[in-house]
Design a protein around this motif. Structure first.
Motif, PDB file in Angstrom:
ATOM      1  N   THR A 130       0.858  -1.186   0.000  1.00 28.99           N
ATOM      2  CA  THR A 130       0.000   0.000   0.000  1.00 28.99           C
ATOM      3  C   THR A 130       0.894   1.235   0.000  1.00 28.99           C
ATOM      4  O   THR A 130       2.031   1.197   0.450  1.00 28.99           O
ATOM      5  CB  THR A 130      -0.929   0.037   1.228  1.00 28.99           C
ATOM      6  OG1 THR A 130      -0.130   0.131   2.399  1.00 28.99           O
ATOM      7  CG2 THR A 130      -1.807  -1.200   1.294  1.00 28.99           C
ATOM      8  N   HIS A 131       0.365   2.302  -0.500  1.00 32.44           N
ATOM      9  CA  HIS A 131       1.150   3.539  -0.596  1.00 32.44           C
ATOM     10  C   HIS A 131       0.198   4.705  -0.312  1.00 32.44           C
ATOM     11  O   HIS A 131      -0.462   5.221  -1.203  1.00 32.44           O
ATOM     12  CB  HIS A 131       1.751   3.645  -1.992  1.00 32.44           C
ATOM     13  CG  HIS A 131       2.764   4.736  -2.109  1.00 32.44           C
ATOM     14  ND1 HIS A 131       3.568   4.884  -3.207  1.00 32.44           N
ATOM     15  CD2 HIS A 131       3.139   5.727  -1.274  1.00 32.44           C
ATOM     16  CE1 HIS A 131       4.355   5.915  -3.052  1.00 32.44           C
ATOM     17  NE2 HIS A 131       4.102   6.445  -1.877  1.00 32.44           N
ATOM     18  N   ASP A 168      -0.344  -1.079  -4.829  1.00 33.15           N
ATOM     19  CA  ASP A 168      -0.949  -2.163  -5.612  1.00 33.15           C
ATOM     20  C   ASP A 168      -1.883  -3.019  -4.800  1.00 33.15           C
ATOM     21  O   ASP A 168      -2.476  -3.970  -5.335  1.00 33.15           O
ATOM     22  CB  ASP A 168       0.164  -3.046  -6.205  1.00 33.15           C
ATOM     23  CG  ASP A 168       1.031  -2.277  -7.194  1.00 33.15           C
ATOM     24  OD1 ASP A 168       0.480  -1.386  -7.881  1.00 33.15           O
ATOM     25  OD2 ASP A 168       2.240  -2.555  -7.258  1.00 33.15           O
ATOM     26  N   GLU A 169      -2.031  -2.723  -3.491  1.00 31.87           N
ATOM     27  CA  GLU A 169      -2.931  -3.492  -2.651  1.00 31.87           C
ATOM     28  C   GLU A 169      -3.879  -2.549  -1.918  1.00 31.87           C
ATOM     29  O   GLU A 169      -3.551  -1.383  -1.695  1.00 31.87           O
ATOM     30  CB  GLU A 169      -2.129  -4.305  -1.627  1.00 31.87           C
ATOM     31  CG  GLU A 169      -1.301  -5.412  -2.227  1.00 31.87           C
ATOM     32  CD  GLU A 169      -0.593  -6.217  -1.152  1.00 31.87           C
ATOM     33  OE1 GLU A 169      -0.785  -5.894   0.054  1.00 31.87           O
ATOM     34  OE2 GLU A 169       0.139  -7.166  -1.509  1.00 31.87           O
ATOM     35  N   PRO A 170      -5.055  -3.034  -1.531  1.00 32.36           N
ATOM     36  CA  PRO A 170      -5.983  -2.206  -0.759  1.00 32.36           C
ATOM     37  C   PRO A 170      -5.374  -1.867   0.603  1.00 32.36           C
ATOM     38  O   PRO A 170      -4.568  -2.619   1.151  1.00 32.36           O
ATOM     39  CB  PRO A 170      -7.230  -3.090  -0.616  1.00 32.36           C
ATOM     40  CG  PRO A 170      -7.106  -4.131  -1.685  1.00 32.36           C
ATOM     41  CD  PRO A 170      -5.645  -4.359  -1.869  1.00 32.36           C
ATOM     42  N   ALA A 171      -5.763  -0.725   1.095  1.00 32.94           N
ATOM     43  CA  ALA A 171      -5.369  -0.315   2.450  1.00 32.94           C
ATOM     44  C   ALA A 171      -6.566  -0.507   3.370  1.00 32.94           C
ATOM     45  O   ALA A 171      -7.691  -0.124   3.032  1.00 32.94           O
ATOM     46  CB  ALA A 171      -4.912   1.138   2.463  1.00 32.94           C
ATOM     47  N   ILE A 193     -11.353   4.739   7.969  1.00 35.74           N
ATOM     48  CA  ILE A 193     -11.743   4.295   6.633  1.00 35.74           C
ATOM     49  C   ILE A 193     -11.454   2.796   6.579  1.00 35.74           C
ATOM     50  O   ILE A 193     -10.294   2.368   6.639  1.00 35.74           O
ATOM     51  CB  ILE A 193     -10.938   5.039   5.547  1.00 35.74           C
ATOM     52  CG1 ILE A 193     -11.118   6.557   5.688  1.00 35.74           C
ATOM     53  CG2 ILE A 193     -11.368   4.586   4.153  1.00 35.74           C
ATOM     54  CD1 ILE A 193     -10.231   7.358   4.741  1.00 35.74           C
ATOM     55  N   GLU A 194     -12.506   1.990   6.499  1.00 31.68           N
ATOM     56  CA  GLU A 194     -12.329   0.538   6.618  1.00 31.68           C
ATOM     57  C   GLU A 194     -11.471  -0.022   5.495  1.00 31.68           C
ATOM     58  O   GLU A 194     -10.611  -0.883   5.729  1.00 31.68           O
ATOM     59  CB  GLU A 194     -13.685  -0.161   6.633  1.00 31.68           C
ATOM     60  CG  GLU A 194     -14.499   0.151   7.899  1.00 31.68           C
ATOM     61  CD  GLU A 194     -15.790  -0.610   7.931  1.00 31.68           C
ATOM     62  OE1 GLU A 194     -16.073  -1.353   6.967  1.00 31.68           O
ATOM     63  OE2 GLU A 194     -16.532  -0.471   8.931  1.00 31.68           O
ATOM     64  N   GLN A 195     -11.681   0.445   4.288  1.00 34.05           N
ATOM     65  CA  GLN A 195     -10.873  -0.077   3.191  1.00 34.05           C
ATOM     66  C   GLN A 195     -10.768   0.959   2.083  1.00 34.05           C
ATOM     67  O   GLN A 195     -11.737   1.634   1.740  1.00 34.05           O
ATOM     68  CB  GLN A 195     -11.478  -1.357   2.626  1.00 34.05           C
ATOM     69  CG  GLN A 195     -10.567  -2.037   1.593  1.00 34.05           C
ATOM     70  CD  GLN A 195     -11.152  -3.325   1.051  1.00 34.05           C
ATOM     71  OE1 GLN A 195     -12.200  -3.292   0.402  1.00 34.05           O
ATOM     72  NE2 GLN A 195     -10.490  -4.454   1.332  1.00 34.05           N
ATOM     73  N   LYS A 203      -3.516  -0.301   9.244  1.00 34.55           N
ATOM     74  CA  LYS A 203      -3.718  -1.421  10.176  1.00 34.55           C
ATOM     75  C   LYS A 203      -2.406  -1.968  10.731  1.00 34.55           C
ATOM     76  O   LYS A 203      -2.377  -2.571  11.794  1.00 34.55           O
ATOM     77  CB  LYS A 203      -4.494  -2.541   9.480  1.00 34.55           C
ATOM     78  CG  LYS A 203      -3.717  -3.246   8.379  1.00 34.55           C
ATOM     79  CD  LYS A 203      -4.491  -4.417   7.825  1.00 34.55           C
ATOM     80  CE  LYS A 203      -3.664  -5.167   6.769  1.00 34.55           C
ATOM     81  NZ  LYS A 203      -4.402  -6.340   6.268  1.00 34.55           N
ATOM     82  N   SER A 204      -1.307  -1.747   9.990  1.00 32.25           N
ATOM     83  CA  SER A 204      -0.027  -2.267  10.462  1.00 32.25           C
ATOM     84  C   SER A 204       0.592  -1.385  11.540  1.00 32.25           C
ATOM     85  O   SER A 204       1.616  -1.725  12.109  1.00 32.25           O
ATOM     86  CB  SER A 204       0.949  -2.401   9.287  1.00 32.25           C
ATOM     87  OG  SER A 204       1.278  -1.117   8.785  1.00 32.25           O
TER      88      SER A 204
END
Length: 448
Positions: free
Chosen positions: A70-71, A101-104, A139-141, A174-175
């Motif tokens: 994620t970015h 390139d991945e959802p956050a 923001i959930e996703q 989330k991380s």
């Protein structure tokens, strides 16, 4: 010397040829390694330069955080109004972007409330048509390569002074990876100019009341212009706004100019004026016009503040005439002394009263005259019985009030009292003395 066999010579040639080729191959490998090293260094320098250019060209109003694939980044898209105004609402629009390139997931956005900004609420497509009153929300996703627009509404403290302030946004995924971004917000207040500490001071006159002037006299109007607003002022002008019919006459330049006047500061100023000698004795108002603007010329000041002044005048009581009835006082016989008192000043005399002190005899020694306007006169009558013959010394004491307060004046009088048995000669002497006293006062007051 023995000849080398032909086949051996051939072998030696081949060996020498191989060595030569080997040397050439070694040299070629060395050159290739050198070229490879140089190419690698050039490529590294290119990447470094590209990175530096990217850093320098990055928008200062945006920031990013990378977590896995994620970015996340934050970008300010609008500040309205800009600059912000004390006492008004402020809207800040930001975009939370995921360019990875991945959802956050579970992205938490927070806003720190920093003076002078007071958080009200936020809106976003996340809430539909509703609002969020919390300063931290989730923001959930966020899909990859997408963004979410957030609108923040603040109230600017009405007492905020002009300057650059900062609002801080925090972003966390989330991380637990997080970053904060401080956004500079310029606040520009508006100036408010007022006159303070005004004094009216007559020129070269010690015994005078502040705020009071006399017709025909020069005076100073002293005051200070203060910027009571929360923004700086420039091109400040304070000017006398008198019309041609005013009895007030400027004796100096009627404009005072200040290039800058910051919020909370003040400047002293004064004007020298003359009140015409024919001015009516009444209160007057001196209009002062004040003009200025803020630093961006988006706000203009043009107003008039009036300074009230009192026009006062002094009364002056003098004896205009003196008369005895009978003309020559006689010991033991009642006599009337009439003193005519005149107001020769320019102001009104109030509560005028007179009395005789040091009188040898019995009778009335006081008289009340009341009010005497300019050039008015009135009699003060004293009826008494002399108790002693010869020259008598008495003191006339007059008390009155005018615009400047209470006053007392005194005058020494001398008259002669004859005895009842006296002949014509003493009577004539007494008459002469009385006439001499009357002549003295008439001449003193310019009546003769």
């Amino acid at each position: 010397m023995d000849k080398i066999p032909e086949d051996r010579r051939s072998v030696n040639k081949i060996s020498r040829g191989r060595k030569s080729i080997g040397k050439k191959l070694v040299n070629r490998k060395s050159v290739n390694r050198t070229l490879t090293d140089r190419s690698s260094a050039s490529f590294f320098h290119f990447l470094l330069a590209l990175l530096m250019i990217t850093i320098f060209l990055t928008d200062p109003a945006s920031a990013v955080v990378v977590s896995g694939n994620t970015h996340l980044g934050v970008e300010v898209s609008e500040i309205n109004p800009n600059p912000a105004r004390p006492g008004e609402d402020l809207l800040i629009k930001i975009n939370i972007q995921n360019s990875g390139d991945e959802p956050a997931e579970n992205v938490i956005v927070g806003i720190e409330e920093i003076n002078p900004f007071i958080f009200k609420y936020s809106t976003s497509g996340l809430y539909g048509s509703g609002t969020n009153t919390e300063r931290n929300f989730q923001i959930e996703q966020m899909r990859q390569r997408s963004k979410v627009e957030l609108n923040f509404y603040f109230r600017v403290d009405p007492k905020a002074e002009s300057g650059i302030y900062q609002l801080e946004f925090t972003i966390k995924d989330k991380s637990g990876t997080s970053f904060s971004r401080r956004i500079p917000i310029r606040v520009e207040g508006n100036p408010d100019l007022v006159l303070r500490g005004t004094e009216i001071l007559p020129v070269n006159e010690d015994n005078s009341s502040s705020g009071a002037i006399v017709p025909g006299k020069e005076f100073y109007l002293k005051t200070s212009v203060k910027n009571a607003g929360n923004g700086d002022a420039k091109n400040v002008r304070v000017m006398l706004n008198l019309n041609n019919s005013s009895p007030l006459i400027p004796l100096e330049d009627n404009v005072r100019f200040f290039e800058n006047l910051s919020a909370g500061s003040s400047e002293n100023l004064s004007f020298k004026l003359l009140l015409g000698s024919n001015a009516d004795v009444q209160p007057y108002r001196i209009p002062l016009r004040i003009t200025a603007s803020n630093n961006t010329d988006s706000f203009q000041i043009d107003k008039v503040q009036e300074i009230g002044i009192n026009v006062l005048n002094r009364a002056q009581i003098d004896i205009s005439s003196l008369k005895f009835d009978p003309e020559i006082p006689v010991k033991g016989q009642q006599v009337s002394l009439t003193l005519r008192l005149e107001n020769v000043g320019d102001g009104e005399a109030r509560s005028v009263k007179a009395r005789l002190e040091g009188l040898e005899g019995s009778g009335s020694t006081g008289a009340f005259l009341g009010r005497l306007d300019k050039d008015d006169d009135a009699p003060a009558v004293f009826t008494f019985t002399p108790g002693k013959t010869g020259d008598q010394d008495v003191t006339l004491l007059v008390e009155y009030e005018d615009d400047f307060g209470e006053h007392k004046v005194s005058e020494n009088l001398t008259y002669n009292v004859k005895s009842q048995e006296g002949g014509i000669f003493p009577i004539a002497i007494g008459a002469v003395l009385v006439l001499a006293v009357a002549f003295f006062y008439m001449r003193k007051k310019g009546k003769l």
